[in-house]
Write a protein that holds these residues in place. Structure first.
Motif, PDB file in Angstrom:
ATOM      1  N   ARG A 195     -45.561  13.740  17.659  1.00 40.81           N
ATOM      2  CA  ARG A 195     -44.124  13.638  17.353  1.00 40.81           C
ATOM      3  C   ARG A 195     -43.318  13.357  18.619  1.00 40.81           C
ATOM      4  NH1 ARG A 195     -43.814  17.746  14.622  1.00 40.81           N
ATOM      5  NH2 ARG A 195     -43.580  16.879  12.530  1.00 40.81           N
ATOM      6  N   LYS A 196     -43.667  14.012  19.693  1.00 43.27           N
ATOM      7  CA  LYS A 196     -42.954  13.825  20.959  1.00 43.27           C
ATOM      8  C   LYS A 196     -43.078  12.378  21.453  1.00 43.27           C
ATOM      9  CE  LYS A 196     -42.941  15.617  25.715  1.00 43.27           C
ATOM     10  NZ  LYS A 196     -43.569  16.595  26.642  1.00 43.27           N
ATOM     11  N   ASP A 204     -47.816  17.852  17.042  1.00 43.93           N
ATOM     12  CA  ASP A 204     -46.622  18.107  17.856  1.00 43.93           C
ATOM     13  C   ASP A 204     -46.552  17.144  19.042  1.00 43.93           C
ATOM     14  OD1 ASP A 204     -45.723  20.165  16.231  1.00 43.93           O
ATOM     15  OD2 ASP A 204     -46.823  21.702  17.341  1.00 43.93           O
TER      16      ASP A 204
END
Length: 427
Positions: A106-107, A103
């Motif tokens: 991805r950011k 996560d």
């Protein structure tokens, strides 16, 4: 059947090193992803095709960044008062450890890819991290964005923090898994073998990676002779080897498949000869080399010896993803080197550096970086009307002004392999 279309504007590119090809109000005719030709006027057979008319704008090849670290995007501008090895330990390694979290990856990668798009980088050779899943994610995000990249899962099995080290077996197996899954999955995004550099990979791992490169016929990227401390460390680790480059050569990682080495600031004559013989590319990264006190690479000498060269941002040793910044700093450090050499090693013209930022690096991807027949159509449409000009400028002068005073806001359109690329979605 592949569609044929044309783009119209003030076309400028470099077929040869340092020599502009200019077509004012000209046309580039494209079939599918490839260029049919560049014309001053459309011939009869193309009179009925769709024309994308960009008026008075400049049309140039897309920029190619031959070396950068995607997970370091969050560190831009940090720690640049340190030399290489302390900078890695204090800033880079702790940041890269965070990419075990998909996560978080991805950011960061979403913002990173959008930044490349914004600045007109259409092709890039990219380091990920040791983490298999976030490396796969980066490839998928590049493919979704429509940009082209070689993406490498980094290999590190020694001389690294405990939180950022792999076993040899895991490193090899994870690399093989990515090669098996992604070598043929996408047209524009491919895996690349990526040992971080010799200090973090023992010979067993390096040789295994060389075997994988040969088995899957994939390219190789790493670092070479960037910094005195790094070179001294390699000598301690491999006293039996003639030099730094020889370690890669013995492992099958130095030109047996297409290879790009970042920096090469302190390469010796034997290394230059080996690079020329094996057509090993140099990713010239002047922003990083200045920031981390590494020195000025002998780029003119490398080119004269037949070594292929492209330009690179090397974020976050480099402080900007903009290839315009890299071109400008390449010119400035070459000027300083010219003065230091008592005006022997002459500086670069803008046309020469523009070639390195387009066709020079593009050759690592194949027929990329020029508007010659058969080349893939990667292009930027430059609206320079906002740049102050108080007299008429030639197309060549307008390009130089854009390089030195423009930015991503002047890029109106981006094409990769014949397709217009819209702004990537942010996650």
């Amino acid at each position: 059947m592949q569609k044929i279309f044309a783009v119209k504007g003030n076309i400028i590119f470099t077929k040869e090193f340092g020599k502009y090809e200019i077509f004012e109000n000209g046309y580039i005719v494209v079939r599918g992803k490839s260029i049919i030709g560049v014309y001053k006027e459309l011939t009869e057979e193309y009179r009925e095709i769709r024309v994308e008319d960009h008026g008075d704008s400049l049309i140039i090849p897309g920029f190619v960044d031959l070396h950068l670290h995607a997970p370091q995007f969050g560190n831009l501008g940090l720690g640049l008062d340190k030399e290489l090895m302390p900078w890695l330990e204090a800033y880079t390694f702790p940041e890269e450890a965070k990419f075990s979290d998909v996560d978080y990856a991805r950011k960061v990668y979403s913002a990173f890819i959008r930044e490349l798009w914004k600045n007109g980088t259409t092709r890039a050779c990219v380091f990920a991290t040791i983490h298999k899943n976030s490396s796969k994610l980066l490839m998928e995000m590049f493919a979704e964005a429509g940009l082209s990249a070689f993406v490498g899962k980094v290999n590190m099995n020694r001389n690294s923090p405990e939180f950022l080290i792999e076993t040899t077996e895991d490193s090899i197996n994870d690399t093989r898994e990515i090669l098996e899954e992604y070598s043929k999955k996408y047209d524009l995004v491919k895996p690349i073998i990526t040992p971080r550099f010799v200090p973090t990979c023992n010979m067993e791992l390096l040789k295994a990676l060389g075997d994988l490169a040969k088995e899957f016929n994939v390219p190789v990227q790493s670092h070479l002779s960037e910094n005195q401390g790094e070179i001294s460390f390699v000598k301690e680790l491999h006293p039996e080897s003639r030099n730094y480059a020889n370690v890669y050569e013995e492992a099958g990682l130095f030109g047996q498949t297409p290879t790009v080495m970042a920096h090469c600031v302190l390469v010796d004559e034997d290394e230059i000869e080996l690079m020329a013989k094996n057509k090993v590319f140099v990713a010239h990264s002047p922003n990083s080399n200045c920031n981390l006190s590494s020195g000025i690479a002998p780029i003119r000498r490398l080119i004269s010896r037949g070594v292929p060269v492209g330009l690179a941002s090397d974020i976050s040793g480099g402080h900007s993803t903009s290839m315009l910044d890299v071109i400008v700093n390449s010119a400035q450090v070459a000027n300083l080197k010219w003065i230091k050499s008592h005006r022997v090693e002459k500086p670069f013209t803008t046309a020469e550096l523009f070639y390195l930022a387009t066709k020079g690096g593009g050759q690592f991807f194949g027929k990329v970086g020029s508007f010659e027949e058969g080349y893939e159509f990667d292009a930027l449409v430059i609206d320079d009307s906002s740049l102050p000009a108080f007299r008429p400028l030639s197309v060549e002068q307008r390009l130089q002004k854009f390089i030195y005073t423009g930015d991503g806001r002047n890029i109106a359109e981006r094409y990769v392999a014949g397709k217009r690329v819209e702004e990537p979605i942010m996650y």
